[in-house]
Design a protein around this motif. Structure first.
Motif, PDB file in Angstrom:
ATOM      1  N   ARG A 186       0.809  -1.227   0.000  1.00  0.00           N
ATOM      2  CA  ARG A 186       0.000   0.000   0.000  1.00  0.00           C
ATOM      3  C   ARG A 186       0.842   1.277   0.000  1.00  0.00           C
ATOM      4  O   ARG A 186       0.333   2.357  -0.246  1.00  0.00           O
ATOM      5  N   ARG A 187       2.150   1.175   0.228  1.00  0.00           N
ATOM      6  CA  ARG A 187       3.033   2.347   0.206  1.00  0.00           C
ATOM      7  C   ARG A 187       3.866   2.436  -1.072  1.00  0.00           C
ATOM      8  O   ARG A 187       4.774   3.256  -1.162  1.00  0.00           O
ATOM      9  N   ASN A 188       3.579   1.570  -2.040  1.00  0.00           N
ATOM     10  CA  ASN A 188       4.312   1.588  -3.306  1.00  0.00           C
ATOM     11  C   ASN A 188       3.337   1.832  -4.451  1.00  0.00           C
ATOM     12  O   ASN A 188       2.180   1.416  -4.384  1.00  0.00           O
ATOM     13  N   LEU A 189       3.842   2.459  -5.505  1.00  0.00           N
ATOM     14  CA  LEU A 189       3.045   2.697  -6.701  1.00  0.00           C
ATOM     15  C   LEU A 189       3.964   2.662  -7.912  1.00  0.00           C
ATOM     16  O   LEU A 189       4.977   3.364  -7.944  1.00  0.00           O
ATOM     17  N   PHE A 190       3.602   1.856  -8.892  1.00  0.00           N
ATOM     18  CA  PHE A 190       4.366   1.736 -10.133  1.00  0.00           C
ATOM     19  C   PHE A 190       3.435   2.128 -11.276  1.00  0.00           C
ATOM     20  O   PHE A 190       2.452   1.446 -11.540  1.00  0.00           O
ATOM     21  N   LEU A 191       3.743   3.244 -11.942  1.00  0.00           N
ATOM     22  CA  LEU A 191       2.908   3.735 -13.032  1.00  0.00           C
ATOM     23  C   LEU A 191       3.657   3.663 -14.359  1.00  0.00           C
ATOM     24  O   LEU A 191       4.876   3.802 -14.392  1.00  0.00           O
ATOM     25  N   VAL A 192       2.892   3.470 -15.434  1.00  0.00           N
ATOM     26  CA  VAL A 192       3.453   3.520 -16.783  1.00  0.00           C
ATOM     27  C   VAL A 192       2.661   4.533 -17.596  1.00  0.00           C
ATOM     28  O   VAL A 192       1.477   4.766 -17.349  1.00  0.00           O
ATOM     29  N   ALA A 193       3.339   5.138 -18.571  1.00  0.00           N
ATOM     30  CA  ALA A 193       2.702   6.026 -19.548  1.00  0.00           C
ATOM     31  C   ALA A 193       2.697   5.288 -20.880  1.00  0.00           C
ATOM     32  O   ALA A 193       3.743   4.779 -21.314  1.00  0.00           O
ATOM     33  N   VAL A 194       1.524   5.227 -21.516  1.00  0.00           N
ATOM     34  CA  VAL A 194       1.350   4.421 -22.712  1.00  0.00           C
ATOM     35  C   VAL A 194       0.827   5.283 -23.854  1.00  0.00           C
ATOM     36  O   VAL A 194      -0.177   5.988 -23.699  1.00  0.00           O
ATOM     37  N   VAL A 195       1.520   5.226 -25.002  1.00  0.00           N
ATOM     38  CA  VAL A 195       1.102   5.895 -26.231  1.00  0.00           C
ATOM     39  C   VAL A 195       0.903   4.808 -27.285  1.00  0.00           C
ATOM     40  O   VAL A 195       1.843   4.074 -27.601  1.00  0.00           O
ATOM     41  N   HIS A 196      -0.307   4.687 -27.819  1.00  0.00           N
ATOM     42  CA  HIS A 196      -0.601   3.685 -28.866  1.00  0.00           C
ATOM     43  C   HIS A 196      -0.078   2.303 -28.464  1.00  0.00           C
ATOM     44  O   HIS A 196       0.666   1.660 -29.216  1.00  0.00           O
ATOM     45  N   ARG A 232       2.185   1.434 -26.521  1.00  0.00           N
ATOM     46  CA  ARG A 232       3.631   1.375 -26.294  1.00  0.00           C
ATOM     47  C   ARG A 232       3.963   2.134 -25.020  1.00  0.00           C
ATOM     48  O   ARG A 232       3.607   3.307 -24.871  1.00  0.00           O
ATOM     49  N   ILE A 233       4.658   1.481 -24.096  1.00  0.00           N
ATOM     50  CA  ILE A 233       5.091   2.151 -22.871  1.00  0.00           C
ATOM     51  C   ILE A 233       6.238   3.089 -23.230  1.00  0.00           C
ATOM     52  O   ILE A 233       7.225   2.682 -23.835  1.00  0.00           O
ATOM     53  N   VAL A 234       6.080   4.376 -22.868  1.00  0.00           N
ATOM     54  CA  VAL A 234       7.096   5.381 -23.208  1.00  0.00           C
ATOM     55  C   VAL A 234       7.721   6.015 -21.963  1.00  0.00           C
ATOM     56  O   VAL A 234       8.633   6.830 -22.072  1.00  0.00           O
ATOM     57  N   GLY A 235       7.240   5.654 -20.800  1.00  0.00           N
ATOM     58  CA  GLY A 235       7.795   6.187 -19.563  1.00  0.00           C
ATOM     59  C   GLY A 235       7.192   5.461 -18.379  1.00  0.00           C
ATOM     60  O   GLY A 235       6.185   4.762 -18.501  1.00  0.00           O
ATOM     61  N   PHE A 236       7.837   5.636 -17.230  1.00  0.00           N
ATOM     62  CA  PHE A 236       7.295   5.036 -16.017  1.00  0.00           C
ATOM     63  C   PHE A 236       7.796   5.786 -14.798  1.00  0.00           C
ATOM     64  O   PHE A 236       8.762   6.553 -14.864  1.00  0.00           O
ATOM     65  N   SER A 237       7.106   5.568 -13.696  1.00  0.00           N
ATOM     66  CA  SER A 237       7.527   6.156 -12.424  1.00  0.00           C
ATOM     67  C   SER A 237       7.257   5.158 -11.314  1.00  0.00           C
ATOM     68  O   SER A 237       6.399   4.281 -11.449  1.00  0.00           O
ATOM     69  N   ARG A 238       7.992   5.327 -10.229  1.00  0.00           N
ATOM     70  CA  ARG A 238       7.778   4.481  -9.052  1.00  0.00           C
ATOM     71  C   ARG A 238       7.802   5.334  -7.802  1.00  0.00           C
ATOM     72  O   ARG A 238       8.590   6.267  -7.682  1.00  0.00           O
ATOM     73  N   CYS A 239       6.917   4.984  -6.918  1.00  0.00           N
ATOM     74  CA  CYS A 239       6.938   5.493  -5.547  1.00  0.00           C
ATOM     75  C   CYS A 239       7.209   4.290  -4.668  1.00  0.00           C
ATOM     76  O   CYS A 239       6.516   3.274  -4.768  1.00  0.00           O
ATOM     77  N   GLU A 240       8.220   4.423  -3.840  1.00  0.00           N
ATOM     78  CA  GLU A 240       8.580   3.303  -2.982  1.00  0.00           C
ATOM     79  C   GLU A 240       8.621   3.761  -1.535  1.00  0.00           C
ATOM     80  O   GLU A 240       9.335   4.700  -1.186  1.00  0.00           O
ATOM     81  N   VAL A 256      11.353   8.951 -18.870  1.00  0.00           N
ATOM     82  CA  VAL A 256      10.571   8.987 -20.108  1.00  0.00           C
ATOM     83  C   VAL A 256      11.550   8.917 -21.275  1.00  0.00           C
ATOM     84  O   VAL A 256      12.600   9.575 -21.239  1.00  0.00           O
ATOM     85  N   ILE A 257      11.214   8.136 -22.322  1.00  0.00           N
ATOM     86  CA  ILE A 257      12.120   8.080 -23.466  1.00  0.00           C
ATOM     87  C   ILE A 257      12.186   9.443 -24.145  1.00  0.00           C
ATOM     88  O   ILE A 257      11.218  10.196 -24.166  1.00  0.00           O
ATOM     89  N   LYS A 258      13.344   9.736 -24.690  1.00  0.00           N
ATOM     90  CA  LYS A 258      13.645  11.064 -25.221  1.00  0.00           C
ATOM     91  C   LYS A 258      12.660  11.505 -26.309  1.00  0.00           C
ATOM     92  O   LYS A 258      12.314  12.684 -26.394  1.00  0.00           O
TER      93      LYS A 258
END
Length: 181
Positions: A67-77, A79-87, A104-106
């Motif tokens: 409950r104290r962690n979060l893993f997010l992804v950003a998706v375009v079409h 395709r995952i183009v970025g992600f973040s984590r809270c730990e 995030v990819i360039k």
């Protein structure tokens, strides 16, 4: 933890921010390797501290269950183009805070993806009783520092001559934090 997915339209592209799922592991392993080779703003050089598919599967499983962690992804079409984590930390004295990291990819810089990953993380943290978010940023990453300040982060300290980059020079790491009273 899991969040509801969010849709964004910025500078002509649509993208989704959602919680990572186990089947993302293969894409994330390759994506992290690519991103590490595209910028010196992160801690790793390309190939260092490589995380394979089973490694990402375990991280996603742990982050989904904790409950104290979060893993997010950003998706375009699709395709995952970025992600973040809270730990978060399992120790009681640190139970009020989490550490945040993002990449995030360039090709997709300038679309607000990193900012929206952070905003979703802040929203999640605030609604789950997490009082403090901390992060580290390279002193030369002016755009990121400006964004973090805009979202309520303050500079808490500087690690002097903390990193050596490809030019052979030493650079400071800025420690930032956001406290939600």
């Amino acid at each position: 933890m899991i969040i509801n997915k969010q849709e964004f339209y910025v500078n002509g592209i649509n993208y989704t921010v959602r919680s990572a799922i186990e089947r993302d592991a293969k894409d994330l392993s390759g994506l992290r390797l690519q991103i590490d080779g595209e910028t010196e703003n992160l801690d790793r050089e390309k190939g260092e501290a490589f995380i394979d598919v089973p490694g990402f599967e375990q991280i996603i499983k742990t982050d989904t269950e904790n409950r104290r962690n979060l893993f997010l992804v950003a998706v375009v079409h699709d395709r995952i183009v970025g992600f973040s984590r809270c730990e978060g930390n399992h120790l009681n004295r640190f139970s009020h805070k989490i550490d945040f990291g993002v990449c995030v990819i360039k090709d997709f810089w300038g679309y607000g993806i990193g900012g929206n990953l952070l905003k979703e993380s802040i929203s999640w943290a605030d609604s789950n009783g997490i009082k403090k978010i901390t992060l580290n940023v390279l002193e030369t990453n002016d755009k990121a520092i400006k964004l973090y300040k805009k979202l309520g982060f303050e500079i808490e300290g500087i690690l002097k001559k903390d990193k050596i980059l490809s030019d052979g020079k030493y650079y400071n790491t800025i420690i930032m934090g956001r406290f939600n009273e």
